[in-house]
Design a protein around this motif. Sequence first.
Motif, mmCIF file in Angstrom:
data_model
loop_
_atom_site.group_PDB
_atom_site.id
_atom_site.type_symbol
_atom_site.label_atom_id
_atom_site.label_comp_id
_atom_site.label_asym_id
_atom_site.label_seq_id
_atom_site.Cartn_x
_atom_site.Cartn_y
_atom_site.Cartn_z
ATOM 1 N N GLN A 7 -3.640 2.063 0.624
ATOM 2 C CA GLN A 7 -4.808 1.241 1.032
ATOM 3 C C GLN A 7 -5.411 0.195 0.241
ATOM 4 O OE1 GLN A 7 -7.583 3.794 2.964
ATOM 5 N NE2 GLN A 7 -6.182 4.401 4.696
ATOM 6 N N LEU A 8 -5.091 0.329 -1.091
ATOM 7 C CA LEU A 8 -5.553 -0.576 -1.992
ATOM 8 C C LEU A 8 -5.014 -2.072 -1.933
ATOM 9 C CD1 LEU A 8 -5.641 1.432 -5.531
ATOM 10 C CD2 LEU A 8 -7.620 0.508 -3.913
ATOM 11 N N PRO A 9 -3.985 -2.347 -1.593
ATOM 12 C CA PRO A 9 -3.622 -3.849 -1.149
ATOM 13 C C PRO A 9 -4.419 -4.451 0.170
ATOM 14 C CG PRO A 9 -1.685 -2.511 -1.689
ATOM 15 C CD PRO A 9 -2.719 -1.423 -1.621
ATOM 16 N N ARG A 12 -7.740 -5.101 -1.224
ATOM 17 C CA ARG A 12 -7.726 -6.422 -2.215
ATOM 18 C C ARG A 12 -7.593 -7.729 -1.216
ATOM 19 N NH1 ARG A 12 -3.430 -7.083 -6.302
ATOM 20 N NH2 ARG A 12 -4.844 -8.462 -7.144
ATOM 21 N N GLN A 13 -6.875 -7.256 -0.036
ATOM 22 C CA GLN A 13 -6.705 -8.541 0.855
ATOM 23 C C GLN A 13 -8.013 -8.893 1.621
ATOM 24 O OE1 GLN A 13 -4.327 -10.466 1.577
ATOM 25 N NE2 GLN A 13 -5.545 -11.894 2.873
ATOM 26 N N ALA A 14 -8.976 -7.650 1.849
ATOM 27 C CA ALA A 14 -10.224 -7.809 2.772
ATOM 28 C C ALA A 14 -11.091 -8.660 1.579
ATOM 29 C CB ALA A 14 -10.691 -6.447 2.798
ATOM 30 N N LEU A 15 -10.924 -8.126 0.320
ATOM 31 C CA LEU A 15 -12.010 -8.937 -0.922
ATOM 32 C C LEU A 15 -11.678 -10.556 -0.645
ATOM 33 C CD1 LEU A 15 -11.980 -6.406 -3.400
ATOM 34 C CD2 LEU A 15 -14.082 -7.411 -2.642
ATOM 35 N N GLU A 16 -10.482 -10.593 -0.583
ATOM 36 C CA GLU A 16 -10.048 -12.133 -0.708
ATOM 37 C C GLU A 16 -10.460 -12.794 0.537
ATOM 38 O OE1 GLU A 16 -6.031 -15.017 -1.003
ATOM 39 O OE2 GLU A 16 -6.006 -12.862 -2.072
ATOM 40 N N THR A 17 -10.371 -11.898 1.811
ATOM 41 C CA THR A 17 -10.680 -12.674 3.096
ATOM 42 C C THR A 17 -12.122 -12.854 3.527
ATOM 43 O OG1 THR A 17 -8.571 -11.820 3.955
ATOM 44 C CG2 THR A 17 -10.222 -12.689 5.460
ATOM 45 N N LEU A 48 -12.441 2.723 -7.677
ATOM 46 C CA LEU A 48 -11.082 2.453 -7.023
ATOM 47 C C LEU A 48 -10.282 1.466 -7.959
ATOM 48 C CD1 LEU A 48 -12.168 1.574 -3.494
ATOM 49 C CD2 LEU A 48 -10.973 3.635 -4.194
ATOM 50 N N ALA A 49 -10.913 0.670 -8.761
ATOM 51 C CA ALA A 49 -10.066 -0.208 -9.824
ATOM 52 C C ALA A 49 -9.606 0.557 -10.816
ATOM 53 C CB ALA A 49 -10.955 -1.256 -10.565
ATOM 54 N N GLN A 50 -10.273 1.774 -11.290
ATOM 55 C CA GLN A 50 -9.398 2.722 -12.094
ATOM 56 C C GLN A 50 -8.245 3.602 -11.524
ATOM 57 O OE1 GLN A 50 -13.000 5.144 -13.365
ATOM 58 N NE2 GLN A 50 -13.401 3.947 -15.064
ATOM 59 N N ALA A 51 -8.491 3.709 -10.295
ATOM 60 C CA ALA A 51 -7.485 4.538 -9.571
ATOM 61 C C ALA A 51 -6.190 3.425 -9.449
ATOM 62 C CB ALA A 51 -7.915 4.792 -8.162
ATOM 63 N N GLU A 52 -6.574 2.212 -9.347
ATOM 64 C CA GLU A 52 -5.298 1.379 -9.077
ATOM 65 C C GLU A 52 -4.592 1.274 -10.583
ATOM 66 O OE1 GLU A 52 -4.519 -3.256 -7.603
ATOM 67 O OE2 GLU A 52 -6.195 -3.062 -9.367
ATOM 68 N N ALA A 53 -5.399 1.230 -11.630
ATOM 69 C CA ALA A 53 -4.743 1.324 -13.103
ATOM 70 C C ALA A 53 -4.105 2.478 -13.164
ATOM 71 C CB ALA A 53 -5.981 1.051 -13.934
ATOM 72 N N ALA A 54 -4.451 3.531 -12.844
ATOM 73 C CA ALA A 54 -3.835 4.935 -12.857
ATOM 74 C C ALA A 54 -2.710 4.993 -12.016
ATOM 75 C CB ALA A 54 -4.920 6.126 -12.787
ATOM 76 N N THR A 70 -11.439 8.220 -1.543
ATOM 77 C CA THR A 70 -11.404 7.900 -0.077
ATOM 78 C C THR A 70 -12.524 7.311 0.433
ATOM 79 O OG1 THR A 70 -9.402 9.526 0.144
ATOM 80 C CG2 THR A 70 -10.667 8.906 2.245
ATOM 81 N N ARG A 71 -13.690 8.003 0.183
ATOM 82 C CA ARG A 71 -15.028 7.646 0.491
ATOM 83 C C ARG A 71 -15.553 6.524 0.024
ATOM 84 N NH1 ARG A 71 -16.412 13.271 -0.769
ATOM 85 N NH2 ARG A 71 -17.341 12.381 -2.693
ATOM 86 N N ALA A 72 -15.348 6.012 -1.037
ATOM 87 C CA ALA A 72 -15.484 4.923 -1.834
ATOM 88 C C ALA A 72 -14.730 3.693 -0.972
ATOM 89 C CB ALA A 72 -15.294 4.689 -3.344
#
Length: 121
Positions: A7-9, A12-17, A48-54, A70-72
């Motif tokens: 769900q991270l991609p 990221r798309q939602a942040l851009e949109t 979530l950014a830390q999770a993406e890095a990990a 998941t809650r975040a």
Amino acid sequence: MTEIETQLPALRQALETHLGVKGRSLAQQIKRAGRRLPRRLRVQAGMLAQAEAAAGNPRLLRQLDEARLTRALHALSAYLAGIDRAEARRTRMMSIAAVIAFNLILLFTAVVVLLRLRGVI
């Protein structure tokens, strides 16, 4: 792959949109979003950014609390879904127009007072 990784991609798309922020990573997008995200959501987005890095290292990914992530993810997605860029743009333009109109009224009042004091009117 975990639910977070899939769900991270989309996040990221939602942040851009919805906020118009681009970046190579989620951390960079969050940094560019800055105060447009509430403080609580910025902290959760940082997790979530830390999770993406990990995500590249399965051992590190297992150390993270998946329920909190998941809650975040759901909280941030819900907040972004409620943002309407067109409405925000209209509100910003109306705010600028109101400031300009107020300043013109002040200028007109100052000119009338000055002319009154000089005896022109």
